[in-house]
Design a protein around this motif. Sequence first.
Motif, PDB file in Angstrom:
ATOM      1  N   LYS A 114      18.193   4.636 -15.714  1.00 31.79           N
ATOM      2  CA  LYS A 114      17.073   4.537 -16.640  1.00 31.79           C
ATOM      3  C   LYS A 114      17.269   5.486 -17.816  1.00 31.79           C
ATOM      4  O   LYS A 114      17.758   6.608 -17.662  1.00 31.79           O
ATOM      5  N   ALA A 115      16.871   5.014 -18.996  1.00 32.66           N
ATOM      6  CA  ALA A 115      16.922   5.820 -20.217  1.00 32.66           C
ATOM      7  C   ALA A 115      15.724   5.433 -21.074  1.00 32.66           C
ATOM      8  O   ALA A 115      15.749   4.410 -21.752  1.00 32.66           O
ATOM      9  N   GLY A 116      14.661   6.223 -20.986  1.00 31.14           N
ATOM     10  CA  GLY A 116      13.446   5.858 -21.693  1.00 31.14           C
ATOM     11  C   GLY A 116      12.851   4.596 -21.105  1.00 31.14           C
ATOM     12  O   GLY A 116      12.650   4.488 -19.898  1.00 31.14           O
ATOM     13  N   ARG A 117      12.629   3.594 -21.959  1.00 31.40           N
ATOM     14  CA  ARG A 117      12.058   2.326 -21.505  1.00 31.40           C
ATOM     15  C   ARG A 117      13.142   1.310 -21.165  1.00 31.40           C
ATOM     16  O   ARG A 117      12.829   0.185 -20.779  1.00 31.40           O
ATOM     17  N   GLY A 118      14.398   1.721 -21.297  1.00 33.93           N
ATOM     18  CA  GLY A 118      15.492   0.814 -20.997  1.00 33.93           C
ATOM     19  C   GLY A 118      16.443   1.408 -19.990  1.00 33.93           C
ATOM     20  O   GLY A 118      16.087   2.279 -19.193  1.00 33.93           O
ATOM     21  N   VAL A 119      17.692   0.925 -20.033  1.00 36.49           N
ATOM     22  CA  VAL A 119      18.729   1.441 -19.143  1.00 36.49           C
ATOM     23  C   VAL A 119      19.988   1.693 -19.962  1.00 36.49           C
ATOM     24  O   VAL A 119      20.140   1.175 -21.071  1.00 36.49           O
TER      25      VAL A 119
END
Length: 356
Positions: free
Chosen positions: A50-55
């Motif tokens: 996961k990275a913020g609201r995405g991947v």
Amino acid sequence: MDLRRLRFLREFEERGTLGAVATALGYSPSAVSQQLAVLEKEAGAVLLEKAGRGVRLTDAGRLLARHARILLAAAEAAESDLAALDSTGRGMLRGTVRAGGLQSAARRLLVPAVARVMAEHPGVRLEISELELEQALPELRLGSVDLVISDEYDGQPRPRPDGVRLTPLLAEPSRVVLSATHPLAVVGGPVPLAALRGEAWVSSHEGTGHHAMVVGTCRALGGFDPDLRHHSNDAGVQLELVRLTGAVALLPLLTLPQPGAGLAYREVTGSVLGRRLFAVTRDGPPSPALTAFLTAVIAQARDLTDGRAADPDRSAADPDRSAAEPDRSAADAARQAVTTDNSAADAVGQAAGTIS
């Protein structure tokens, strides 16, 4: 590991989001996510985090994506070798070639090349799309497109990304396009760019090579930032804005129709402006079908340079200089460039004499 799922990973590495991968491959984002989850199980490693609201890719994901590039390239090379073997055995060239390019390049280079290959190799399927280089390069690297025609304006060198091969095609001059009633058009002869400081200008959209060329040329040769009121990647729209509203454009000759319908084309005082066109393909052995198509594109570029394929009214389109006489050095480079490596960028620069 499944090669198809490795392609999903490679697409994600290039495009950066699951949504972009889904759009490119025709899947839903959830289906893309499921395929990558299966790939994680096959690899026995976590590939996304996961990275913020995405991947984003993990270290393992980046490592596997690098190997995926190699494996997918090997698979493509195997297909090319098999196609060559099949063509030799059956006597008919087969395969699919997907090509894209700028509007003028598609019209003057790609479409005639398609006609040539259709006549000589009816077993080859050809697909053409209009694409800007910024849009086309990711597709080229991923294998969605096999050949891209792109341009490079004087003073605006393009990046030379790894993994692609450049083949010089031709060089052509650019002209200031004015309304036929513009005072500088009525006078005739070359136009000092500084005299167009107060005019409304039209260019392609920001982020394109043409937009950067117009802004850079006005700054360097005219000493001003152009008042860019209009933007269109369609040369026809730009020409209509010049004809009907009095805007000013700066366009290569291949985009220009016959003058007289409210338009005038002029050189820039004290400078020779131009652009070079070149074919961009993936590095590696091309398929026989792609080789045939690239050969046809180079032949068409040679005909344009020699004047055999120019529009009948081309010499009239530019009273100062005919489009049948672009830089001969670019044509000579094209004759020797059916296959080149990234050193072709140097050949392009030598043909134009402006790339640093």
